[in-house]
Motif scaffolding. Structure first.
Motif, PDB file in Angstrom:
ATOM      1  N   GLN A 187       0.921  -1.208  -0.107  1.00 27.63           N
ATOM      2  CA  GLN A 187       0.255  -0.083  -0.061  1.00 27.63           C
ATOM      3  C   GLN A 187       0.902   1.072  -0.070  1.00 27.63           C
ATOM      4  OE1 GLN A 187      -3.727  -0.298   2.348  1.00 27.63           O
ATOM      5  NE2 GLN A 187      -2.498  -1.646   3.670  1.00 27.63           N
ATOM      6  N   ASP A 188       0.636   2.405  -1.000  1.00 22.89           N
ATOM      7  CA  ASP A 188       1.539   3.579  -1.079  1.00 22.89           C
ATOM      8  C   ASP A 188       0.658   4.373  -0.010  1.00 22.89           C
ATOM      9  OD1 ASP A 188       2.582   5.532  -1.652  1.00 22.89           O
ATOM     10  OD2 ASP A 188       3.005   5.288  -3.653  1.00 22.89           O
ATOM     11  N   PHE A 189       1.271   4.438   1.246  1.00 17.74           N
ATOM     12  CA  PHE A 189       0.826   5.207   2.042  1.00 17.74           C
ATOM     13  C   PHE A 189       1.049   6.706   1.994  1.00 17.74           C
ATOM     14  CE2 PHE A 189       1.098   1.216   4.274  1.00 17.74           C
ATOM     15  CZ  PHE A 189      -0.573   1.166   4.927  1.00 17.74           C
ATOM     16  N   ALA A 190       2.125   7.141   1.439  1.00 15.36           N
ATOM     17  CA  ALA A 190       2.506   8.488   0.852  1.00 15.36           C
ATOM     18  C   ALA A 190       1.561   8.926  -0.054  1.00 15.36           C
ATOM     19  CB  ALA A 190       3.928   8.332   0.317  1.00 15.36           C
ATOM     20  N   ALA A 191       1.289   8.093  -1.089  1.00 15.11           N
ATOM     21  CA  ALA A 191       0.479   8.640  -2.088  1.00 15.11           C
ATOM     22  C   ALA A 191      -1.162   8.879  -1.434  1.00 15.11           C
ATOM     23  CB  ALA A 191       0.339   7.681  -3.156  1.00 15.11           C
ATOM     24  N   LEU A 192      -1.306   7.781  -0.571  1.00 14.77           N
ATOM     25  CA  LEU A 192      -2.729   7.916   0.096  1.00 14.77           C
ATOM     26  C   LEU A 192      -2.918   9.427   0.904  1.00 14.77           C
ATOM     27  CD1 LEU A 192      -5.368   6.427   0.980  1.00 14.77           C
ATOM     28  CD2 LEU A 192      -4.186   5.483   2.905  1.00 14.77           C
ATOM     29  N   GLY A 193      -1.639   9.814   1.431  1.00 17.68           N
ATOM     30  CA  GLY A 193      -1.771  11.146   2.474  1.00 17.68           C
ATOM     31  C   GLY A 193      -1.984  12.081   1.475  1.00 17.68           C
ATOM     32  N   ARG A 194      -1.359  12.162   0.055  1.00 16.97           N
ATOM     33  CA  ARG A 194      -1.318  13.184  -0.712  1.00 16.97           C
ATOM     34  C   ARG A 194      -2.853  13.180  -1.255  1.00 16.97           C
ATOM     35  NH1 ARG A 194       3.667  11.129  -2.271  1.00 16.97           N
ATOM     36  NH2 ARG A 194       2.758   9.966  -4.026  1.00 16.97           N
ATOM     37  N   LEU A 195      -3.312  12.113  -1.655  1.00 17.66           N
ATOM     38  CA  LEU A 195      -4.609  11.936  -2.208  1.00 17.66           C
ATOM     39  C   LEU A 195      -5.752  12.623  -0.961  1.00 17.66           C
ATOM     40  CD1 LEU A 195      -6.281  10.934  -4.654  1.00 17.66           C
ATOM     41  CD2 LEU A 195      -6.649   8.893  -3.451  1.00 17.66           C
ATOM     42  N   THR A 196      -5.651  12.191   0.178  1.00 19.62           N
ATOM     43  CA  THR A 196      -6.221  12.814   1.038  1.00 19.62           C
ATOM     44  C   THR A 196      -6.299  14.483   1.085  1.00 19.62           C
ATOM     45  OG1 THR A 196      -6.003  10.821   2.558  1.00 19.62           O
ATOM     46  CG2 THR A 196      -6.880  12.813   3.621  1.00 19.62           C
ATOM     47  N   ILE A 197      -5.165  15.154   1.053  1.00 19.38           N
ATOM     48  CA  ILE A 197      -5.082  16.331   1.364  1.00 19.38           C
ATOM     49  C   ILE A 197      -5.486  17.007  -0.080  1.00 19.38           C
ATOM     50  CG2 ILE A 197      -3.324  18.253   1.368  1.00 19.38           C
ATOM     51  CD1 ILE A 197      -3.789  16.833   4.011  1.00 19.38           C
ATOM     52  N   GLU A 198      -5.626  16.432  -1.188  1.00 19.41           N
ATOM     53  CA  GLU A 198      -6.054  16.892  -2.655  1.00 19.41           C
ATOM     54  C   GLU A 198      -7.384  16.831  -2.550  1.00 19.41           C
ATOM     55  OE1 GLU A 198      -4.529  14.250  -5.569  1.00 19.41           O
ATOM     56  OE2 GLU A 198      -2.467  15.263  -5.293  1.00 19.41           O
ATOM     57  N   ALA A 199      -8.205  15.813  -1.913  1.00 18.02           N
ATOM     58  CA  ALA A 199      -9.601  15.951  -1.732  1.00 18.02           C
ATOM     59  C   ALA A 199      -9.989  16.773  -0.869  1.00 18.02           C
ATOM     60  CB  ALA A 199     -10.144  14.418  -1.346  1.00 18.02           C
ATOM     61  N   LEU A 200      -9.115  17.142   0.329  1.00 13.59           N
ATOM     62  CA  LEU A 200      -9.750  18.115   1.496  1.00 13.59           C
ATOM     63  C   LEU A 200      -9.611  19.645   0.954  1.00 13.59           C
ATOM     64  CD1 LEU A 200     -10.464  18.307   4.387  1.00 13.59           C
ATOM     65  CD2 LEU A 200      -8.301  18.645   4.753  1.00 13.59           C
ATOM     66  N   THR A 201      -8.451  19.808  -0.022  1.00 13.22           N
ATOM     67  CA  THR A 201      -8.175  20.997  -0.565  1.00 13.22           C
ATOM     68  C   THR A 201      -9.503  21.384  -1.589  1.00 13.22           C
ATOM     69  OG1 THR A 201      -5.733  20.891  -0.451  1.00 13.22           O
ATOM     70  CG2 THR A 201      -6.412  22.320  -2.089  1.00 13.22           C
ATOM     71  N   ALA A 202      -9.761  20.280  -2.489  1.00 10.21           N
ATOM     72  CA  ALA A 202     -10.850  20.604  -3.325  1.00 10.21           C
ATOM     73  C   ALA A 202     -12.082  20.921  -2.572  1.00 10.21           C
ATOM     74  CB  ALA A 202     -11.115  19.304  -4.311  1.00 10.21           C
ATOM     75  N   ALA A 203     -12.327  20.069  -1.646  1.00 12.13           N
ATOM     76  CA  ALA A 203     -13.531  20.500  -0.972  1.00 12.13           C
ATOM     77  C   ALA A 203     -13.703  21.967  -0.025  1.00 12.13           C
ATOM     78  CB  ALA A 203     -13.754  19.348   0.126  1.00 12.13           C
ATOM     79  N   LEU A 204     -12.293  22.373   0.423  1.00 12.10           N
ATOM     80  CA  LEU A 204     -12.406  23.582   0.907  1.00 12.10           C
ATOM     81  C   LEU A 204     -12.560  24.643  -0.261  1.00 12.10           C
ATOM     82  CD1 LEU A 204      -9.190  23.079   2.931  1.00 12.10           C
ATOM     83  CD2 LEU A 204     -11.482  23.820   3.877  1.00 12.10           C
ATOM     84  N   GLU A 205     -12.328  24.610  -1.699  1.00  6.88           N
ATOM     85  CA  GLU A 205     -12.359  25.446  -2.624  1.00  6.88           C
ATOM     86  C   GLU A 205     -13.626  25.202  -3.183  1.00  6.88           C
ATOM     87  OE1 GLU A 205      -8.990  24.206  -5.064  1.00  6.88           O
ATOM     88  OE2 GLU A 205      -7.725  25.179  -3.838  1.00  6.88           O
ATOM     89  N   GLY A 206     -14.568  24.160  -2.618  1.00  4.69           N
ATOM     90  CA  GLY A 206     -15.969  24.235  -3.302  1.00  4.69           C
ATOM     91  C   GLY A 206     -16.077  23.503  -4.588  1.00  4.69           C
ATOM     92  N   ARG A 207     -15.129  22.531  -4.917  1.00  5.98           N
ATOM     93  CA  ARG A 207     -15.033  21.749  -6.204  1.00  5.98           C
ATOM     94  C   ARG A 207     -15.576  20.463  -5.779  1.00  5.98           C
ATOM     95  NH1 ARG A 207     -10.065  20.623  -7.323  1.00  5.98           N
ATOM     96  NH2 ARG A 207      -8.827  21.620  -5.833  1.00  5.98           N
ATOM     97  N   SER A 208     -16.292  19.870  -6.616  1.00  7.70           N
ATOM     98  CA  SER A 208     -16.740  18.383  -6.173  1.00  7.70           C
ATOM     99  C   SER A 208     -15.556  17.167  -6.124  1.00  7.70           C
ATOM    100  CB  SER A 208     -17.913  18.072  -7.248  1.00  7.70           C
ATOM    101  OG  SER A 208     -17.161  17.868  -8.617  1.00  7.70           O
TER     102      SER A 208
END
Length: 335
Positions: free
Chosen positions: A287-308
């Motif tokens: 399991q690529d935990f570093a990539a999982l962390g990045r994906l989580t932050i990307e999802a959170l950033t998108a949500a903060l910016e109001g993107r789906s």
């Protein structure tokens, strides 16, 4: 900041631009400002800045506090990705997941002015608590569980189901017979998905899946299961739900004179640090935990910016080593 501006011979606005990595600052000016900051020992007041910008630069993380490899590595990967994105992480480790405890964690984070919340939710008990988790900021859940319909969450995970299918497919080819499964605790979503993936691959191959052996995540339990297999006759292949179970199996097989991979082909899950140095080196699912962390932050950033934000799933990767294969197969081979 005024003191820094005076020492560097620039305006207050230029210091602000340097601190915020604005591209319009000339390199020599940036160097002069940074030298003044170092000389004066300047530190930005994050609390004051949050009052002005209404942004704290902090993410709240709710975790179970498990010391197991998966949850711990998930937290480390998340923290590193958050730091790279300019966020700090505030962690609430909770042992109970009733509504009152979760509400307390939420109030703690709201008091800190967090911009978003991440929940590391590997267990059924956590998911039940999340169903009542009403946060005024975006929430991302790291879990392979299906998202509750009543909850507005964003979910990221590693594909546990397909990882188990890959391991089982390889073992069916390597062992030449049925594949036994030593399952993790079934109140964990990862264990449920790995069990389901094993069953699905056996069915796809037209091979009967034997009754899974219920276990926990420990090497001790793997050792006990392995000793029983030696006494009763070991199967041609075993898929262990994690690498610690596989480690216990390896010890039991070694003591019982069972050869790997000649007598039994064995695979685990997680690719824990050192699994390439087990005796023999362990075939496992990474399991690529570093990539999982990045994906989580990307999802959170998108949500903060109001993107789906849709559900995100990362692929798992089979790493083939000597515990299951004596040659060099076409699939990835570990060190």
């Amino acid at each position: 900041m005024s003191d820094v501006a005076e020492v560097a011979g620039v305006s207050h606005q230029t210091v602000s631009r340097v601190l915020n990595d604005h591209p319009s600052v000339r390199p020599e000016t940036r160097d002069r400002v940074l030298a003044a900051i170092s000389e004066l020992g300047y530190r930005r007041n994050s609390a004051a800045r949050a009052l002005v910008t209404r942004r704290s630069g902090t993410i709240g993380v709710v975790t179970t506090g498990s010391l197991l490899y998966g949850p711990t590595s998930t937290l480390v990967g998340l923290e590193e990705a958050a730091r790279d994105a300019g966020y700090f992480v505030s962690v609430a480790t909770i042992s109970g997941f009733d509504a009152a405890t979760m509400h307390g964690a939420l109030e703690h984070f709201m008091g800190q002015g967090v911009e978003g919340i991440v929940i590391i939710a590997p267990q059924v008990e956590v998911m039940r608590a999340v169903e009542d988790f009403d946060a005024p900021v975006p929430v991302v859940m790291i879990s392979s569980a299906d998202q509750p319909d009543a909850v507005r969450l964003h979910t990221v995970s590693v594909d546990q189901f397909d990882g188990a299918r890959q391991a089982t497919r390889h073992l069916l080819a390597a062992g030449g017979g049925e594949v036994a499964h030593v399952a993790g605790p079934l109140d964990w979503f990862d264990a449920q998905d790995r069990l389901a993936g094993w069953r699905a691959e056996c069915a796809a191959a037209g091979v009967a899946a034997p009754e899974p052996i219920e276990a926990d995540w420990t090497a001790e339990r793997g050792y006990a299961v392995g000793r029983a297999m030696v006494r009763e006759g070991a199967p041609s292949a075993v898929f262990a739900a994690n690498d610690q179970l596989a480690l216990g199996l390896l010890r039991a097989f070694w003591e019982g004179g069972v050869r790997l991979p000649q007598d039994v082909a064995l695979a685990g899950f997680d690719d824990v640090t050192g699994s390439a140095y087990f005796t023999p080196p362990l075939t496992t699912v990474r399991q690529d935990f570093a990539a999982l962390g990045r994906l989580t932050i990307e999802a959170l950033t998108a949500a903060l910016e109001g993107r789906s934000v849709t559900r995100h799933t990362l692929p798992a990767e089979l790493v083939v080593r000597a515990s299951s294969w004596s040659g060099r197969p076409a699939s990835r081979v570990g060190e």
